[in-house]
Design a protein around this motif. Structure first.
Motif, PDB file in Angstrom:
ATOM      1  N   ALA A  60       0.896  -1.338   0.105  1.00 14.44           N
ATOM      2  CA  ALA A  60      -0.061  -0.152  -0.039  1.00 14.44           C
ATOM      3  C   ALA A  60       0.764   1.408  -0.018  1.00 14.44           C
ATOM      4  O   ALA A  60       1.967   1.257   0.433  1.00 14.44           O
ATOM      5  CB  ALA A  60      -0.960  -0.048   1.109  1.00 14.44           C
ATOM      6  N   THR A  61       0.268   2.347  -0.533  1.00 17.14           N
ATOM      7  CA  THR A  61       0.867   3.693  -0.363  1.00 17.14           C
ATOM      8  C   THR A  61      -0.121   4.693  -0.539  1.00 17.14           C
ATOM      9  O   THR A  61      -1.185   4.464  -1.011  1.00 17.14           O
ATOM     10  CB  THR A  61       1.947   3.789  -1.926  1.00 17.14           C
ATOM     11  OG1 THR A  61       2.614   5.039  -1.844  1.00 17.14           O
ATOM     12  CG2 THR A  61       1.009   3.490  -3.074  1.00 17.14           C
ATOM     13  N   GLY A  62       0.396   5.922  -0.212  1.00 14.47           N
ATOM     14  CA  GLY A  62      -0.434   6.972  -0.659  1.00 14.47           C
ATOM     15  C   GLY A  62       0.010   7.966  -1.759  1.00 14.47           C
ATOM     16  O   GLY A  62      -0.751   9.083  -1.723  1.00 14.47           O
ATOM     17  N   ASP A  63       1.003   7.471  -2.400  1.00 12.94           N
ATOM     18  CA  ASP A  63       1.444   8.072  -3.416  1.00 12.94           C
ATOM     19  C   ASP A  63       0.922   7.657  -4.815  1.00 12.94           C
ATOM     20  O   ASP A  63       0.953   6.396  -4.960  1.00 12.94           O
ATOM     21  CB  ASP A  63       2.843   8.275  -3.390  1.00 12.94           C
ATOM     22  CG  ASP A  63       3.581   8.934  -4.740  1.00 12.94           C
ATOM     23  OD1 ASP A  63       4.082   8.200  -5.491  1.00 12.94           O
ATOM     24  OD2 ASP A  63       3.628  10.099  -4.512  1.00 12.94           O
ATOM     25  N   PHE A  64       0.298   8.446  -5.675  1.00  9.00           N
ATOM     26  CA  PHE A  64      -0.169   8.055  -6.787  1.00  9.00           C
ATOM     27  C   PHE A  64       0.800   7.583  -7.925  1.00  9.00           C
ATOM     28  O   PHE A  64       0.713   6.436  -8.487  1.00  9.00           O
ATOM     29  CB  PHE A  64      -0.833   9.191  -7.538  1.00  9.00           C
ATOM     30  CG  PHE A  64      -2.373   9.276  -7.114  1.00  9.00           C
ATOM     31  CD1 PHE A  64      -3.289   8.353  -6.928  1.00  9.00           C
ATOM     32  CD2 PHE A  64      -2.849  10.366  -7.010  1.00  9.00           C
ATOM     33  CE1 PHE A  64      -4.676   8.453  -6.536  1.00  9.00           C
ATOM     34  CE2 PHE A  64      -4.211  10.773  -6.343  1.00  9.00           C
ATOM     35  CZ  PHE A  64      -5.047   9.794  -6.130  1.00  9.00           C
ATOM     36  N   ARG A  65       2.219   8.099  -7.884  1.00 12.73           N
ATOM     37  CA  ARG A  65       3.028   7.603  -8.791  1.00 12.73           C
ATOM     38  C   ARG A  65       3.539   6.327  -8.467  1.00 12.73           C
ATOM     39  O   ARG A  65       3.565   5.610  -9.140  1.00 12.73           O
ATOM     40  CB  ARG A  65       4.257   8.503  -8.840  1.00 12.73           C
ATOM     41  CG  ARG A  65       5.132   8.434  -9.924  1.00 12.73           C
ATOM     42  CD  ARG A  65       6.499   9.238  -9.509  1.00 12.73           C
ATOM     43  NE  ARG A  65       6.352  10.475 -10.008  1.00 12.73           N
ATOM     44  CZ  ARG A  65       6.349  11.080 -11.261  1.00 12.73           C
ATOM     45  NH1 ARG A  65       6.682  10.165 -12.205  1.00 12.73           N
ATOM     46  NH2 ARG A  65       5.996  12.395 -11.289  1.00 12.73           N
ATOM     47  N   GLU A  66       3.684   5.999  -7.135  1.00 14.20           N
ATOM     48  CA  GLU A  66       4.104   4.872  -6.792  1.00 14.20           C
ATOM     49  C   GLU A  66       2.945   3.746  -6.880  1.00 14.20           C
ATOM     50  O   GLU A  66       3.424   2.770  -7.431  1.00 14.20           O
ATOM     51  CB  GLU A  66       4.545   4.699  -5.233  1.00 14.20           C
ATOM     52  CG  GLU A  66       4.995   3.430  -4.702  1.00 14.20           C
ATOM     53  CD  GLU A  66       5.539   3.387  -3.331  1.00 14.20           C
ATOM     54  OE1 GLU A  66       5.882   2.444  -2.523  1.00 14.20           O
ATOM     55  OE2 GLU A  66       5.113   4.514  -2.510  1.00 14.20           O
ATOM     56  N   ALA A  67       1.868   3.989  -6.633  1.00 13.66           N
ATOM     57  CA  ALA A  67       1.074   3.170  -6.760  1.00 13.66           C
ATOM     58  C   ALA A  67       0.517   2.586  -8.211  1.00 13.66           C
ATOM     59  O   ALA A  67       0.260   1.505  -8.770  1.00 13.66           O
ATOM     60  CB  ALA A  67      -0.400   3.737  -6.264  1.00 13.66           C
ATOM     61  N   LEU A  68       0.920   3.655  -9.344  1.00 15.20           N
ATOM     62  CA  LEU A  68       0.262   3.247 -10.484  1.00 15.20           C
ATOM     63  C   LEU A  68       1.587   3.119 -11.506  1.00 15.20           C
ATOM     64  O   LEU A  68       1.212   2.519 -12.731  1.00 15.20           O
ATOM     65  CB  LEU A  68      -0.399   4.495 -11.001  1.00 15.20           C
ATOM     66  CG  LEU A  68      -1.862   4.763 -10.157  1.00 15.20           C
ATOM     67  CD1 LEU A  68      -2.390   6.085 -10.385  1.00 15.20           C
ATOM     68  CD2 LEU A  68      -2.896   3.805 -10.839  1.00 15.20           C
ATOM     69  N   GLU A  69       2.677   3.427 -11.359  1.00 14.51           N
ATOM     70  CA  GLU A  69       3.753   3.146 -12.027  1.00 14.51           C
ATOM     71  C   GLU A  69       3.737   1.431 -12.472  1.00 14.51           C
ATOM     72  O   GLU A  69       4.076   0.975 -11.531  1.00 14.51           O
ATOM     73  CB  GLU A  69       5.051   3.516 -11.652  1.00 14.51           C
ATOM     74  CG  GLU A  69       6.125   3.637 -12.471  1.00 14.51           C
ATOM     75  CD  GLU A  69       7.378   4.013 -11.857  1.00 14.51           C
ATOM     76  OE1 GLU A  69       8.365   4.683 -12.668  1.00 14.51           O
ATOM     77  OE2 GLU A  69       7.610   4.028 -10.686  1.00 14.51           O
ATOM     78  N   GLY A  70       3.651   1.463 -13.740  1.00 15.14           N
ATOM     79  CA  GLY A  70       3.838   0.014 -14.199  1.00 15.14           C
ATOM     80  C   GLY A  70       2.557  -0.754 -14.071  1.00 15.14           C
ATOM     81  O   GLY A  70       2.496  -1.999 -14.305  1.00 15.14           O
TER      82      GLY A  70
END
Length: 335
Positions: A60-70
């Motif tokens: 889990a993360t609260g960062d969109f970039r980390e969540a959605l990359e790839g």
């Protein structure tokens, strides 16, 4: 394959567990600060479904970039009042060819748009957006009890992608091309469930609840028909199936809010106490707006809207319903 689930409430947490059986990695995005740490350190959501242990391949993360990359697939499970703003923030990180599945149920106030329509406006490429709906309480899905749902899209390839991702012996998935019907059922059944809760909390019996559900289904069918959907969809999992479970289950926040409302608790107090968004309360307002615009008779919805937002008492709302003269059972539908 990496799959991202946007929204880590009860349903988001449960569907992440389902997706983890087929995906290599599932990333949950949450705006609630304690959630990422709790999931990453203990494999449990500290706010929702707290007894459910998530598989090791869920992070889990609260960062969109980390969540959605790839990510090769995205599942949207945020409460309807926040869906547009959330997807607007996520949009820069979602590639144009990534399929998106919307599990949020509701109708947007002001515009009357369904949740997939909101997602399509914010992301573009509407051909890759699908909806999932059905009698699916998260508390049971996470335990692997037998359940089913409908995946709806006009594009069979998108349906096939998400069926392959989520289907299991315990979670049966059926296909539909009637996105309007499936989503309208999913939104408006929450309105009917609140009214069932109010009736139960006011001491009415099974006959009354059956009456509300049955006339509620007719009301939903009229709205689906007016929006260009197929009224037969209302007889399936997204309609009758979801209506029954939401109107009768102890897990239903819409029904339980109705019971609390009948006992004098306000909407704001209930949501603050439970940390849950009552989707049917928002839907009562937006559905009433839509019905007036379309010229659809929706007496149950109109009375709930008046009780929640216009100062009508429950006695007055009941009186407004029972003074109506019953007419043909299936009025407002072409047959």
């Amino acid at each position: 394959m990496k799959v991202t689930v946007i929204g880590a409430g009860s349903w988001g947490t449960a569907i992440a567990g389902v997706a983890a059986a087929r995906a290599d990695e599932v990333m949950l995005w949450s705006h609630d600060e304690p959630v990422p740490a709790g999931i990453n350190e203990h494999h449990r959501n500290p706010l929702y479904l707290t007894d459910f242990t998530l598989p090791d391949n869920v992070r889990a993360t609260g960062d969109f970039r980390e969540a959605l990359e790839g990510a090769e697939g995205v599942i949207v499970v945020v409460p309807s009042p926040f869906i547009r703003a959330t997807i607007h923030g996520a949009a820069p990180y979602i590639a144009a060819d990534v399929p998106v599945l919307c599990l949020t149920k509701g109708i947007e106030p002001g515009t009357g748009k369904l949740m997939t329509e909101v997602v399509e406006e914010e992301l573009g490429h509407p051909e890759r957006v699908a909806a999932l709906s059905g009698p699916n309480h998260a508390e049971e899905i996470c335990r692997g009890t037998l359940a089913a749902a409908v995946v709806a899209s006009e594009h069979p390839g998108v349906v096939a992608f998400f069926k392959d991702l989520l289907i299991s012996p315990a979670f049966r998935l059926y296909a539909s091309s009637d996105v309007v019907g499936v989503e309208t059922c999913g939104a408006v059944k929450n309105v009917i469930a609140i009214v069932c809760g109010i009736a139960a909390g006011s001491g009415y019996g099974d006959n009354t609840l059956a009456l509300i559900m049955t006339r509620g289904l007719a009301e939903i069918s009229r709205i689906v028909h007016a929006r260009g959907g197929d009224p037969m969809t209302c007889m399936g999992l997204a309609g009758m199936g979801d209506l029954v479970v939401t109107c009768t289950s102890e897990h239903s926040r819409n029904r339980s809010f109705g019971v609390a409302f009948a006992h004098g608790e306000s909407l704001d107090a209930y949501q603050a106490r439970t940390h849950m968004v009552v989707e049917g309360a928002a839907a009562a307002k937006s559905t009433a707006e839509l019905c007036r615009r379309l010229g659809v008779d929706a007496p149950i919805t109109f009375c709930l809207e008046a009780a929640l937002y216009r100062g009508m008492t429950l006695d007055e709302a009941l009186e407004a319903l029972i003074v109506r003269t019953p007419t043909e059972e299936f009025y407002g539908l072409d047959r």
